[in-house]
Design a protein around this motif. Structure first.
Motif, short mmCIF file in Angstrom:
data_model
loop_
_atom_site.label_atom_id
_atom_site.label_comp_id
_atom_site.label_asym_id
_atom_site.label_seq_id
_atom_site.Cartn_x
_atom_site.Cartn_y
_atom_site.Cartn_z
N ILE A 79 -56.30 -67.38 -36.49
CA ILE A 79 -57.40 -66.86 -35.81
C ILE A 79 -57.04 -67.48 -34.27
O ILE A 79 -57.34 -66.11 -34.20
CB ILE A 79 -58.36 -68.07 -35.82
N TRP A 80 -55.99 -68.13 -34.18
CA TRP A 80 -55.37 -68.19 -32.65
C TRP A 80 -55.05 -66.32 -33.19
O TRP A 80 -54.96 -65.33 -32.16
CB TRP A 80 -54.07 -68.65 -32.70
N GLN A 81 -53.95 -66.13 -34.26
CA GLN A 81 -53.05 -64.99 -32.98
C GLN A 81 -54.07 -63.54 -33.81
O GLN A 81 -54.34 -62.12 -33.14
CB GLN A 81 -52.23 -64.13 -35.07
N GLN A 82 -55.68 -63.33 -34.98
CA GLN A 82 -56.50 -62.50 -34.83
C GLN A 82 -57.39 -62.25 -33.69
O GLN A 82 -57.61 -61.49 -33.56
CB GLN A 82 -57.38 -62.77 -36.11
N THR A 83 -57.39 -63.69 -33.31
CA THR A 83 -58.73 -63.38 -31.87
C THR A 83 -57.90 -63.25 -30.60
O THR A 83 -58.98 -62.21 -29.61
CB THR A 83 -59.73 -64.62 -31.67
N LEU A 84 -56.90 -63.02 -30.36
CA LEU A 84 -56.17 -63.60 -29.04
C LEU A 84 -55.17 -63.13 -29.00
O LEU A 84 -54.34 -62.95 -28.18
CB LEU A 84 -56.14 -65.01 -28.70
N ASN A 85 -54.27 -62.46 -29.91
CA ASN A 85 -53.24 -61.93 -30.38
C ASN A 85 -51.64 -63.05 -29.61
O ASN A 85 -51.06 -62.56 -29.14
CB ASN A 85 -53.41 -60.67 -29.95
N TRP A 86 -52.29 -64.47 -29.98
CA TRP A 86 -51.45 -65.43 -29.32
C TRP A 86 -51.60 -66.66 -30.72
O TRP A 86 -52.54 -66.79 -31.15
CB TRP A 86 -52.08 -65.73 -28.67
N GLN A 87 -50.66 -67.72 -29.98
CA GLN A 87 -50.67 -69.17 -31.27
C GLN A 87 -49.25 -69.46 -30.72
O GLN A 87 -48.61 -69.44 -29.83
CB GLN A 87 -50.30 -68.65 -32.63
N ILE A 105 -51.53 -75.72 -20.26
CA ILE A 105 -50.98 -76.04 -21.29
C ILE A 105 -50.15 -74.53 -22.23
O ILE A 105 -49.19 -74.31 -22.44
CB ILE A 105 -51.43 -76.44 -22.71
N THR A 106 -51.35 -73.55 -21.87
CA THR A 106 -51.01 -72.13 -22.11
C THR A 106 -50.26 -71.50 -21.52
O THR A 106 -49.63 -70.30 -21.51
CB THR A 106 -51.90 -71.61 -22.59
N ALA A 107 -50.23 -71.56 -20.26
CA ALA A 107 -49.61 -70.81 -19.01
C ALA A 107 -48.80 -71.25 -18.40
O ALA A 107 -49.33 -71.59 -17.58
CB ALA A 107 -50.52 -70.13 -18.04
N PRO A 108 -47.14 -71.63 -18.54
CA PRO A 108 -46.75 -72.94 -17.57
C PRO A 108 -46.59 -72.11 -16.81
O PRO A 108 -45.72 -72.68 -15.57
CB PRO A 108 -45.39 -73.72 -18.99
N ASN A 109 -46.08 -70.58 -16.54
CA ASN A 109 -45.82 -70.64 -15.10
C ASN A 109 -46.72 -70.25 -14.33
O ASN A 109 -46.17 -69.85 -12.91
CB ASN A 109 -45.75 -69.22 -15.10
N GLN A 154 -61.69 -59.05 -24.37
CA GLN A 154 -60.62 -57.90 -25.14
C GLN A 154 -59.82 -58.59 -26.08
O GLN A 154 -58.68 -57.84 -26.83
CB GLN A 154 -59.80 -56.18 -24.50
N GLY A 155 -59.69 -59.66 -25.76
CA GLY A 155 -58.39 -60.21 -27.19
C GLY A 155 -57.13 -60.12 -26.52
O GLY A 155 -56.29 -60.43 -27.17
N LYS A 156 -56.80 -60.18 -25.08
CA LYS A 156 -55.62 -60.50 -24.50
C LYS A 156 -55.53 -61.09 -23.55
O LYS A 156 -56.25 -60.58 -22.82
CB LYS A 156 -54.72 -59.04 -24.75
N PHE A 157 -54.62 -62.11 -23.45
CA PHE A 157 -54.20 -62.65 -22.81
C PHE A 157 -54.55 -61.58 -20.74
O PHE A 157 -53.70 -60.70 -20.40
CB PHE A 157 -53.19 -63.89 -22.03
N ILE A 158 -54.93 -61.59 -19.52
CA ILE A 158 -54.88 -61.11 -18.85
C ILE A 158 -53.00 -61.27 -17.92
O ILE A 158 -52.66 -62.68 -18.13
CB ILE A 158 -55.49 -62.42 -17.59
N SER A 159 -52.44 -60.61 -17.62
CA SER A 159 -51.68 -60.34 -17.38
C SER A 159 -50.65 -61.63 -16.35
O SER A 159 -49.52 -62.22 -16.63
CB SER A 159 -51.12 -59.00 -17.32
N GLY A 175 -61.96 -67.46 -22.84
CA GLY A 175 -62.59 -67.30 -21.48
C GLY A 175 -60.38 -65.56 -20.40
O GLY A 175 -61.79 -65.07 -19.37
N ILE A 176 -59.58 -66.90 -20.43
CA ILE A 176 -58.81 -65.79 -20.36
C ILE A 176 -57.63 -64.91 -20.77
O ILE A 176 -57.04 -64.22 -20.38
CB ILE A 176 -57.74 -66.95 -20.05
N ALA A 177 -58.51 -64.08 -22.06
CA ALA A 177 -58.06 -63.19 -23.12
C ALA A 177 -59.12 -62.23 -22.94
O ALA A 177 -59.62 -61.84 -24.09
CB ALA A 177 -57.86 -63.48 -23.99
#
Length: 245
Positions: free
Chosen positions: A11-19, A97-101, A68-73, A64-66
């Motif tokens: 689900i993560w992969q399909q919806t946000l292109n991330w896991q 947790i997801t954006a350590p930088n 169109q299904g892609k994380f905001i750069s 919310g931070i993705a």
């Protein structure tokens, strides 16, 4: 263990292109356990079922931070982010947790909630987050916070116009406010356009989407700050909610 969160990798992969990595999944799990524990004293959330928690707190926070299904750069870079009215830590802790930088400021006016969040941050070793006990109307007028952030997250706090008045003064020019909503109407778009206009912002996009497990309808509204917010905003504590722009 009965309270294990579902993996949801596909689900993560399909919806946000991330896991999530193994470490992130384990941080999500521990966050969930902390919330269940904290709920006994603090009444943090009605959402305690593992599937529902995964969808309505974790997935929704990251959706919310993705757009169109892609994380905001900027979440890959070292953006400075504020979560306004973080409550039990959503969307701020999943984003941390997801954006350590990124550096993420978790702000709430309730000291007890912030103390609870600090326990979580320490236990999960989330060094890229800091906490702030404050009201948006106050910090919006303080030089160290005004125009200091690249991204403002705001979920379950007042009407969209009120959210805009809280968020836009805190953003640098070019910054982005992300307003998390359930339902959304054309009237709200009209009211928000008017408010954003007075605050130096424009509506960049409004995304409607369905959640992956329960197929509930949700919206995220993206406001871009294009001009300096006039000095009279945000107005004094309580005024934005009593007299929305």
């Amino acid at each position: 263990m009965t309270n294990s969160l579902p993996e949801m990798a596909e689900i993560w992969q399909q919806t946000l292109n991330w896991q999530p990595t193994v470490q992130q999944q384990s941080q999500f799990q521990r966050l969930y356990e902390f919330i269940l524990e904290g709920n006994r004293q603090l009444n943090l959330t009605r959402i305690t079922d593992p599937q529902e928690f995964c969808e309505k707190h974790l997935w929704d926070s990251l959706r919310g931070i993705a757009p169109q299904g892609k994380f905001i750069s900027s979440f890959q870079d070292s953006a400075s982010v504020i979560d306004i009215g973080t409550g039990a830590g959503f969307p701020g802790i999943p984003v941390t947790i997801t954006a350590p930088n990124c550096t993420i400021t978790l702000m709430d006016s309730t000291r007890k909630k912030i103390t609870f969040i600090e326990t979580i941050l320490n236990s999960l070793a989330l060094t890229n987050a800091k906490t702030l006990v404050a009201r948006a109307e106050e910090i919006g007028q303080q030089p160290q916070h005004r125009q200091a952030y690249d991204i403002a997250l705001i979920r379950a706090v007042g009407t969209a116009s009120v959210c805009a008045e809280y968020a836009l003064p805190l953003l640098k020019r070019g910054g982005l406010a992300i307003i998390y909503r359930g339902n959304w109407t054309q009237d709200e778009t009209t009211a928000l356009k008017n408010a954003a206009n007075q605050l130096g912002g424009i509506i960049e996009s409004i995304e409607k989407f369905t959640t992956p497990l329960s197929q509930s309808i949700r919206h995220c509204v993206y406001l871009r700050k294009v001009a300096t917010t006039p000095i009279q905003f945000p107005r004094a504590t309580g005024v934005p909610t009593q007299k929305p722009l």
